[in-house]
Design a protein around this motif. Structure first.
Motif, PDB file in Angstrom:
ATOM      1  N   ASP A 127       0.141  -6.638   9.192  1.00  0.00           N
ATOM      2  CA  ASP A 127       1.107  -6.787   8.099  1.00  0.00           C
ATOM      3  C   ASP A 127       0.751  -5.868   6.926  1.00  0.00           C
ATOM      4  O   ASP A 127       1.640  -5.274   6.300  1.00  0.00           O
ATOM      5  CB  ASP A 127       1.171  -8.244   7.633  1.00  0.00           C
ATOM      6  CG  ASP A 127       1.803  -9.161   8.669  1.00  0.00           C
ATOM      7  OD1 ASP A 127       2.514  -8.655   9.572  1.00  0.00           O
ATOM      8  OD2 ASP A 127       1.564 -10.389   8.595  1.00  0.00           O
ATOM      9  N   LYS A 128      -0.540  -5.738   6.650  1.00  0.00           N
ATOM     10  CA  LYS A 128      -0.992  -4.838   5.578  1.00  0.00           C
ATOM     11  C   LYS A 128      -0.612  -3.389   5.915  1.00  0.00           C
ATOM     12  O   LYS A 128      -0.122  -2.662   5.049  1.00  0.00           O
ATOM     13  CB  LYS A 128      -2.510  -4.950   5.404  1.00  0.00           C
ATOM     14  CG  LYS A 128      -3.076  -3.953   4.422  1.00  0.00           C
ATOM     15  CD  LYS A 128      -4.599  -4.005   4.391  1.00  0.00           C
ATOM     16  CE  LYS A 128      -5.141  -2.896   3.522  1.00  0.00           C
ATOM     17  NZ  LYS A 128      -6.600  -2.853   3.531  1.00  0.00           N
ATOM     18  N   LYS A 141       2.930  -2.391   5.289  1.00  0.00           N
ATOM     19  CA  LYS A 141       3.213  -2.155   3.867  1.00  0.00           C
ATOM     20  C   LYS A 141       2.497  -0.918   3.333  1.00  0.00           C
ATOM     21  O   LYS A 141       3.002  -0.257   2.430  1.00  0.00           O
ATOM     22  CB  LYS A 141       2.797  -3.382   3.045  1.00  0.00           C
ATOM     23  CG  LYS A 141       3.622  -4.610   3.337  1.00  0.00           C
ATOM     24  CD  LYS A 141       3.090  -5.806   2.574  1.00  0.00           C
ATOM     25  CE  LYS A 141       3.823  -7.059   3.017  1.00  0.00           C
ATOM     26  NZ  LYS A 141       3.157  -8.274   2.578  1.00  0.00           N
ATOM     27  N   GLU A 142       1.316  -0.635   3.897  1.00  0.00           N
ATOM     28  CA  GLU A 142       0.482   0.473   3.422  1.00  0.00           C
ATOM     29  C   GLU A 142       0.022   1.329   4.597  1.00  0.00           C
ATOM     30  O   GLU A 142      -1.131   1.222   5.031  1.00  0.00           O
ATOM     31  CB  GLU A 142      -0.746  -0.066   2.694  1.00  0.00           C
ATOM     32  CG  GLU A 142      -0.469  -0.959   1.516  1.00  0.00           C
ATOM     33  CD  GLU A 142      -1.747  -1.601   0.996  1.00  0.00           C
ATOM     34  OE1 GLU A 142      -2.784  -0.909   0.929  1.00  0.00           O
ATOM     35  OE2 GLU A 142      -1.702  -2.796   0.679  1.00  0.00           O
TER      36      GLU A 142
END
Length: 172
Positions: free
Chosen positions: A16-17, A20-21
């Motif tokens: 998930d991180k 986003k990144e």
């Protein structure tokens, strides 16, 4: 050297991180390679990826699409789901397979036998296929090489599915 297909198992929160990144994913991958770490989460099928796809589908290069079924083997190497299409981890961007897709693909891959792989193993056709990487004459040793890497891939996906992990794939 050549084009080697790499896989990274990624826990859901980390995945998930990275969605986003995407730069954080690149940093993680470069850190693993620079440190020459051996990690049970990082795995490669060497140059067998195109041959494995050929054995599974009869085509040397197949790319997935977001609307494909979760267990569609076209997702296996190039899922069509990208973190950042502008990134380059050697030979293009990283693709991902979600935890749900990993579970479905693991089940599908687990059902594929040596006999099923052999159905598409045609040495003459494979040698003539200009898209098949690497270019070989293709003999029984080459089949053993593909089969061995496929079996390792089955195991890698099984562990990822058991752990509820996503998988990132990229060519280096």
């Amino acid at each position: 050297m050549g084009m080697i297909m790499n896989y990274l198992r990624v826990p859901k929160a980390e995945f998930d991180k990275y969605l986003k990144e995407p730069k954080a994913l690149e940093e993680k991958i470069y850190t693993l390679f620079e440190a020459e770490e051996t990690s049970e989460r990082l795995f490669d099928v060497d140059k067998a990826w195109s041959g494995i796809m050929y054995l599974l589908t009869g085509f040397a290069f197949v790319s997935g699409y977001e609307e494909d079924d979760d267990d569609d083997v076209s997702r296996l190497f190039f899922s069509g789901q990208l973190f950042d299409e502008e990134s380059n981890l050697g030979y293009g961007p990283a693709h991902y397979i979600t935890p749900v897709q990993v579970a479905a693909l693991s089940k599908r891959l687990g059902s594929i036998t040596e006999a099923k792989l052999r159905e598409n193993y045609n040495q003459e056709e494979m040698a003539a296929d200009e898209e098949l990487y690497p270019s070989l004459e293709w003999d029984e040793d080459d089949f053993a090489y593909l089969k061995s890497h496929f079996e390792n891939l089955q195991q890698f996906f099984a562990v990822a599915a058991k752990n509820g992990e996503a998988i990132v794939s990229f060519l280096s």
